[in-house]
Design a protein around this motif. Structure first.
Motif, short mmCIF file in Angstrom:
data_model
loop_
_atom_site.label_atom_id
_atom_site.label_comp_id
_atom_site.label_asym_id
_atom_site.label_seq_id
_atom_site.Cartn_x
_atom_site.Cartn_y
_atom_site.Cartn_z
N ALA A 206 0.77 -1.23 0.10
CA ALA A 206 0.20 0.11 0.17
C ALA A 206 0.94 1.11 -0.05
O ALA A 206 1.78 1.22 0.64
N TRP A 207 0.42 2.25 -0.85
CA TRP A 207 1.26 3.34 -0.63
C TRP A 207 0.11 4.53 -1.01
O TRP A 207 -1.12 4.61 -0.97
N VAL A 208 0.65 5.88 -1.27
CA VAL A 208 -0.29 7.03 -1.03
C VAL A 208 -0.04 8.04 -2.58
O VAL A 208 1.18 8.12 -2.65
N GLU A 209 -1.09 8.64 -2.95
CA GLU A 209 -1.06 9.36 -3.94
C GLU A 209 -1.68 10.62 -3.57
O GLU A 209 -2.84 10.78 -3.17
N ALA A 210 -0.65 11.89 -3.63
CA ALA A 210 -1.03 13.15 -3.14
C ALA A 210 -1.17 13.89 -4.32
O ALA A 210 -0.53 14.08 -5.07
N VAL A 211 -2.27 15.12 -4.24
CA VAL A 211 -2.38 16.03 -5.33
C VAL A 211 -1.28 17.46 -4.91
O VAL A 211 -1.46 17.88 -3.84
N CYS A 212 -0.29 17.35 -5.70
CA CYS A 212 0.58 18.57 -5.42
C CYS A 212 0.71 19.34 -6.99
O CYS A 212 0.99 18.84 -7.79
N ASP A 213 0.28 20.81 -6.70
CA ASP A 213 0.24 21.69 -7.60
C ASP A 213 -0.66 21.18 -8.92
O ASP A 213 0.04 20.93 -10.18
N GLY A 214 -1.75 20.43 -8.62
CA GLY A 214 -2.52 19.69 -9.72
C GLY A 214 -1.97 18.65 -10.57
O GLY A 214 -2.63 18.11 -11.41
N SER A 215 -1.26 17.97 -9.77
CA SER A 215 -0.69 16.61 -10.09
C SER A 215 -0.75 15.79 -9.12
O SER A 215 -0.59 15.74 -8.15
N PHE A 216 -1.16 14.27 -9.33
CA PHE A 216 -0.83 13.23 -8.35
C PHE A 216 0.43 12.73 -8.54
O PHE A 216 1.02 12.44 -9.61
N ILE A 217 1.17 12.62 -7.20
CA ILE A 217 2.46 12.09 -6.98
C ILE A 217 2.38 11.07 -5.94
O ILE A 217 1.73 11.18 -5.12
N ALA A 218 3.00 10.10 -6.43
CA ALA A 218 3.05 8.73 -5.41
C ALA A 218 4.03 8.86 -4.35
O ALA A 218 5.01 8.59 -4.73
N PHE A 219 3.78 8.42 -3.17
CA PHE A 219 4.89 8.38 -2.02
C PHE A 219 4.48 7.00 -1.39
O PHE A 219 3.36 6.59 -1.16
N ASP A 220 5.59 6.44 -0.99
CA ASP A 220 5.44 5.16 -0.38
C ASP A 220 6.03 5.48 1.01
O ASP A 220 7.27 5.46 1.47
N PRO A 221 5.13 5.78 2.15
CA PRO A 221 5.53 6.32 3.57
C PRO A 221 6.23 4.92 4.04
O PRO A 221 7.10 5.10 5.12
N THR A 222 5.70 3.56 3.91
CA THR A 222 6.62 2.63 4.49
C THR A 222 8.04 2.53 4.12
O THR A 222 8.74 2.12 5.05
N HIS A 223 8.37 2.78 2.98
CA HIS A 223 9.84 2.85 2.76
C HIS A 223 10.27 4.39 2.51
O HIS A 223 11.68 4.61 2.18
N ASN A 224 9.68 5.35 2.84
CA ASN A 224 10.24 6.84 3.10
C ASN A 224 10.75 7.12 1.86
O ASN A 224 11.73 7.65 1.47
N ARG A 225 10.00 7.02 0.34
CA ARG A 225 10.53 7.25 -0.94
C ARG A 225 9.26 7.44 -1.72
O ARG A 225 7.99 7.15 -1.55
N GLU A 226 9.55 8.22 -3.00
CA GLU A 226 8.77 8.09 -4.00
C GLU A 226 8.67 6.77 -4.77
O GLU A 226 9.79 6.20 -4.61
N ILE A 227 7.66 6.41 -5.12
CA ILE A 227 7.50 5.09 -5.91
C ILE A 227 8.60 4.98 -7.19
O ILE A 227 9.08 6.07 -7.76
#
Length: 264
Positions: free
Chosen positions: A202-223
């Motif tokens: 499981a990871w997360v997609e967050a809306v940043c400046d009009g775009s979805f950006i995917a972050f993996d908080p379990t591994h502390n990184r972008e996918i």
């Protein structure tokens, strides 16, 4: 660019025969900005006819029923996905992200999470870039809790996991979503597969400046290109790989096997 071969197997055993069941399985990768579904094949035992459709979040789902008595249910999907080292989905329709803006379900913050928000607020005031703010919050969350398999249940909420200071990928994602939404950053839960995990992730997609950006908080990184997205939602419940209703069955045990192999 990479190619990911994957196989996901789910087997459920029942202590007593199930008279009949209805099921929904969300395990087919949809094409998007960073992946292309090349091929897949599905096996269900006992054999049943099923249909494919799309839910309100855009997730591909398999819908079926087993009308005959059975003591085991097994689902296997094998496939090939092309992935790209791209982490920005531009052109997000801001009129369709309202469901990801506000507290919901397992991502509703409680006293402990709100206390953490108060700690972070002073440190994020100078961060005007939303992506940098997301990275900072993820880093702080990673330092605050630890990964411990078996420390939580599927029904554990973000608040409960944060209060315990430990959890698994589902908990990291729920807490991170709860934090981002509190900071007025729309965020959605992502269920998928990743190279080397041996289970769903499981990871997360967050809306940043009009775009979805995917972050993996379990591994502390972008996918990276080692991730296959299967579904999205407001929390894990919206995109659970397997859900169903059964008559009979008694107690049940579930076995999951997952393999994802990468090649160029």
């Amino acid at each position: 660019m990479a190619f990911l071969n994957y196989e996901y197997k789910m087997k459920i055993k029942y202590s007593k025969p199930v008279d009949k069941c209805y099921f929904t399985i969300k395990s087919i990768p949809a094409d998007d900005f960073r992946q292309r579904n090349i091929s897949y094949e599905i096996s269900i035992n006992p054999y049943v006819q099923y249909s494919e459709g799309v839910d309100s979040f855009g997730n591909i789902q398999i819908i079926g029923q087993e009308p005959e008595s059975h003591s085991e249910f097994e689902f296997v999907i094998k496939g090939l996905v092309e992935t790209y080292q791209v982490n920005v989905q531009g052109g997000v329709n801001t009129g369709k992200i309202g469901m990801y803006k506000y507290p919901y379900g397992k991502c509703i913050p409680g006293e402990k999470i709100m206390g953490f928000v108060d700690e972070l607020s002073a440190e994020t005031k100078g961060l005007t870039d939303e992506k940098e703010k997301c990275r900072f919050i993820m880093n702080q969350l990673y330092e605050r809790i630890r990964y411990e398999k078996g420390s939580t249940e599927i029904e554990t909420t973000a608040e409960e996991a944060f209060a315990n200071g430990k959890g698994v990928c589902q908990d990291y994602a729920h807490i991170y979503i709860s934090l981002l939404r509190t900071f007025s950053i729309p965020a959605r839960y992502v269920c998928g597969l990743i190279v080397g995990e041996g289970q769903s992730h499981a990871w997360v997609e967050a809306v940043c400046d009009g775009s979805f950006i995917a972050f993996d908080p379990t591994h502390n990184r972008e996918i990276t290109d080692e991730y296959i997205k299967l579904g999205v939602g407001r929390d894990a419940t919206d995109c659970a790989i397997n859900r169903g209703v059964m008559w009979g069955g008694g107690l049940q045990t579930q076995e999951i096997e997952c393999i994802v192999e990468k090649y160029y």
